[in-house]
Scaffold this active site. Structure first.
Site, PDB file in Angstrom:
ATOM      1  N   ASP A  46     -62.478  17.581 -16.484  1.00 54.70           N
ATOM      2  CA  ASP A  46     -63.094  16.782 -15.768  1.00 54.70           C
ATOM      3  C   ASP A  46     -64.256  17.522 -14.823  1.00 54.70           C
ATOM      4  O   ASP A  46     -64.317  18.800 -14.863  1.00 54.70           O
ATOM      5  CB  ASP A  46     -61.947  16.226 -14.248  1.00 54.70           C
ATOM      6  CG  ASP A  46     -62.807  15.239 -13.404  1.00 54.70           C
ATOM      7  OD1 ASP A  46     -63.827  14.248 -13.693  1.00 54.70           O
ATOM      8  OD2 ASP A  46     -62.672  15.430 -12.260  1.00 54.70           O
ATOM      9  N   ASP A  48     -66.507  16.161 -11.701  1.00 54.56           N
ATOM     10  CA  ASP A  48     -66.801  16.155 -10.442  1.00 54.56           C
ATOM     11  C   ASP A  48     -65.510  16.779  -9.593  1.00 54.56           C
ATOM     12  O   ASP A  48     -64.351  15.919  -9.723  1.00 54.56           O
ATOM     13  CB  ASP A  48     -67.205  14.686 -10.061  1.00 54.56           C
ATOM     14  CG  ASP A  48     -68.347  14.411 -10.693  1.00 54.56           C
ATOM     15  OD1 ASP A  48     -69.477  15.061 -10.651  1.00 54.56           O
ATOM     16  OD2 ASP A  48     -68.391  12.994 -11.080  1.00 54.56           O
TER      17      ASP A  48
END
Length: 253
Positions: A46, A48
């Site tokens: 991922d 963020d």
């Protein structure tokens, strides 16, 4: 003297190890997660609050004067309280970012990498592990991060903001798997099929990342930016420091 003023009840909080110091002992199956890191051919991240220390859409919203409204939706989405596609549509509808406003935001507010993540990814590359960025964020904001980390643009699966010829916001590409709920497992299946990977590990901070197992053989939760209990409870291994993961990867043949 100061030592005479410290009662047992005062000392107890000082003697208790913090959750960060105990991070290596948190997880549903830590030996499995470590073994997976030692043998997998691909690690998906991922972006963020994992690779970077902020939520890109929140930064963009703050730049456009819609920070508080959008961050509420982000919290709901990352906590798994609403479908991701609903939160994405609502947030973009609030800010309607033009192409020029996104570019301006990136110039004024360049993203910071999470401590240790650059070394971790460098070590994965050294061990010939395929590294991908799989994000519900936006490709236009993620590509500069990938460049810094020596990750090819083709190794990004993320959302595309759509603009007209004048650069005005007109929507987002709903065909991207990461634009909807359960998009990350779909994205990892795409990677496995296209690249022939049998063993993929997912690393992330949110509920959508935890959803990626399966097809990921292991999910490693990262709490260095956001420590979410719901994610911690689903992780095979939950860490606060990428250095722990780097040390495991260094042991690969």
């Amino acid at each position: 003297m100061l030592t005479r003023l410290l009662t047992t009840s005062t000392l107890l909080p000082l003697l208790r190890p913090s959750s960060r110091l105990m991070s290596s002992s948190v997880g549903l199956s830590i030996p499995h997660a470590k073994s997976s890191l030692l043998t997998c051919t691909c690690v998906c991240f991922d972006v963020d609050s994992t690779v970077i220390t902020e939520e890109g859409i929140d930064v963009l919203a703050s730049h456009l004067g819609k920070g508080s409204e959008v961050s509420e939706w982000t919290s709901k989405a990352m906590g798994g309280n609403v479908k991701f596609e609903d939160a994405l549509s609502a947030r973009l509808g609030l800010i309607e970012p033009s192409k020029s406003s996104i570019i301006e935001c990136l110039k004024i507010h360049p993203f910071k990498l999470s401590p240790g993540v650059e070394k971790f990814i460098e070590t994965l590359h050294e061990k010939n592990v395929d590294v991908w960025l799989v994000s519900g964020g936006f490709r236009i904001m993620i590509e500069p991060i990938a460049e810094v980390l020596n990750i090819p643009k083709d190794n990004i699966l993320a959302n595309n903001i759509l603009h007209d010829e004048e650069g005005n916001y007109v929507g987002f590409d709903s065909n991207e798997p990461t634009s909807r709920d359960l998009g990350k497992p779909a994205a990892l299946n795409m990677i496995k099929r296209s690249k022939g990977h049998e063993s993929v590990v997912m690393v992330g901070d949110g509920a959508t990342d935890a959803q990626a197992k399966p097809p990921a053989v292991a999910f490693i939760g990262y709490g260095g930016v956001q420590d979410r209990e719901s994610v911690r409870e689903k992780a095979d291994w939950f860490v606060y420091d990428f250095e722990e993961l780097t040390e495991v990867v260094k042991g690969r043949e």
